[in-house]
Design an enzyme around this catalytic site. Structure first.
Site, mmCIF file in Angstrom:
data_model
loop_
_atom_site.group_PDB
_atom_site.id
_atom_site.type_symbol
_atom_site.label_atom_id
_atom_site.label_comp_id
_atom_site.label_asym_id
_atom_site.label_seq_id
_atom_site.Cartn_x
_atom_site.Cartn_y
_atom_site.Cartn_z
ATOM 1 C CG HIS A 1 -7.885 3.505 -0.341
ATOM 2 N ND1 HIS A 1 -7.241 3.236 -1.407
ATOM 3 C CD2 HIS A 1 -6.830 4.531 1.113
ATOM 4 C CE1 HIS A 1 -6.022 3.399 -0.906
ATOM 5 N NE2 HIS A 1 -5.972 4.365 0.262
ATOM 6 C CD GLU B 1 -8.185 6.367 5.230
ATOM 7 O OE1 GLU B 1 -6.589 7.177 5.865
ATOM 8 O OE2 GLU B 1 -8.492 5.949 4.085
ATOM 9 C CG ASP C 1 -1.334 5.819 2.976
ATOM 10 O OD1 ASP C 1 -1.360 5.289 1.709
ATOM 11 O OD2 ASP C 1 -1.961 6.699 3.774
ATOM 12 C CG ASP C 2 0.545 9.425 1.340
ATOM 13 O OD1 ASP C 2 -0.204 8.763 -0.323
ATOM 14 O OD2 ASP C 2 -0.517 9.071 1.497
ATOM 15 C CG HIS D 1 -2.344 1.202 1.291
ATOM 16 N ND1 HIS D 1 -3.490 0.758 1.417
ATOM 17 C CD2 HIS D 1 -1.964 2.667 0.912
ATOM 18 C CE1 HIS D 1 -3.895 1.826 0.850
ATOM 19 N NE2 HIS D 1 -3.462 2.707 1.135
#
Length: 333
Positions: A197, A200, A278-279, A12
């Site tokens: 997603h 969340e 993630d990022d 991810h």
């Protein structure tokens, strides 16, 4: 801790959430854009999380400058290539890089199909040059609505043989999954796998919907599963994986503290959870940070971390032979 004799995966990892600050500065100047700052340290708070944001949407705004500098298809190709190098530098053996071509194309009205092709080219070149394995997951950005997602899907499907899955990401509360059932029928027809997603920003019902109506075999984040014991049992029984992103969940205020993160409970229920970034550029972290800093704060034991690393390969969108090849390489280290 990371076990070197096991493959390390990041399943991810947003390619468009991992654009280097140096690259933002360089491309911003190349295309003559009015950046909020013109040196790396002054630019950092505009593109990287300094403290936890109040919501997922506020967190996502930090990604905007990264894609704003994508002034042509070569820029898209460059950031894709650099993403593979970043994964190699983080000692990742296998990465699934996900990207939203609509989001990447939006600022400069780039052709969506062209962005997809550029990203494919950049990642393939990176894999050749840096010697790691990576696959691509195409994202539909629900934030921009159903019509935009259809345009995005059309562009992604022009390179469907270069993708392993399709994802739905963005504003989970404002654009719920039931608006995208028809989109995922097309994904199924294209013989692509599905990760979504869910759980969340919205609750467990969003995860049920992603599984039952969209065909998700993995869930991104999924922290709200903790609210529904029947869902937890279903995830464990049906081998539906949770792509956990510990630091991200703190920075988006999805989870109040590391200590209250549900990943430990997921593992105790037998749910297959794995650790992911993630990022990374926006968060200012890399995958080793999640294993060595975030995981101990959550209270994960060495045995649980080993299981997480095993889960990462088990859940990967790879063939059995590809997984075994990665195991064989790692075992020799």
């Amino acid at each position: 801790m990371i076990i070197k004799q096991l493959p390390l995966t990041d399943l991810h990892r947003h390619l468009d959430g991992n654009i280097r600050i140096e690259t933002i500065l360089d491309l911003g100047q190349k295309f003559g854009l009015d950046l909020p700052a013109y040196d790396i340290e002054a630019l950092r708070p505009h593109v990287q999380i300094v403290e936890a944001e109040p919501s997922l949407v506020a967190f996502l705004s930090k990604l905007d400058w990264g894609v704003a500098v994508l002034g042509d298809l070569d820029a898209c190709r460059r950031v894709a290539y650099e993403n593979v190098q970043d994964a190699m530098n983080a000692q990742i053996d296998y990465a699934e890089l996900r990207f939203s071509p609509y989001y990447m194309a939006m600022k400069h009205n780039l052709p969506i199909a062209g962005v997809v092709e550029a990203v494919v080219d950049g990642v393939e070149a990176g894999c050749r040059d840096f010697g790691i394995k990576a696959n691509l997951i195409g994202i539909m950005s629900r934030t921009f609505g159903q019509d935009a997602c259809q345009q995005e899907l059309d562009g992604l499907l022009t390179q469907k043989n270069k993708l392993v899955a399709i994802d739905l990401a963005g504003d989970e509360l404002g654009q719920p999954g039931d608006l995208f059932v028809n989109h995922f029928k097309q994904v199924k027809d294209a013989d692509l796998r599905v990760t979504v997603h869910a759980g969340e920003a919205a609750g467990a019902a969003s995860m049920w919907q992603a599984i039952n109506e969209l065909g998700a075999v993995r869930i991104g984040h999924g922290v709200k599963a903790i609210e529904d014991p029947k869902l937890m049992e279903y995830l464990a029984k049906n081998n539906i994986g949770i792509e956990s992103c510990l630091t991200s969940n703190i920075q988006t205020s999805t989870v109040a503290s590391f200590e209250s993160h549900p990943i430990k409970t997921f593992l105790e229920y037998g749910v297959k959870a794995c650790l992911n970034t993630d990022d990374p550029a926006v968060e200012g972290i890399e995958l080793p940070h999640e294993y060595e800093v975030a995981a101990p704060k959550v209270g994960l034991t060495p045995e649980q971390l080993k299981q997480i690393q095993i889960n990462g390969l088990d859940l990967a969108f790879l063939s059995d032979s590809e997984k075994q090849a990665l195991r064989d390489i790692a075992a020799k280290r």
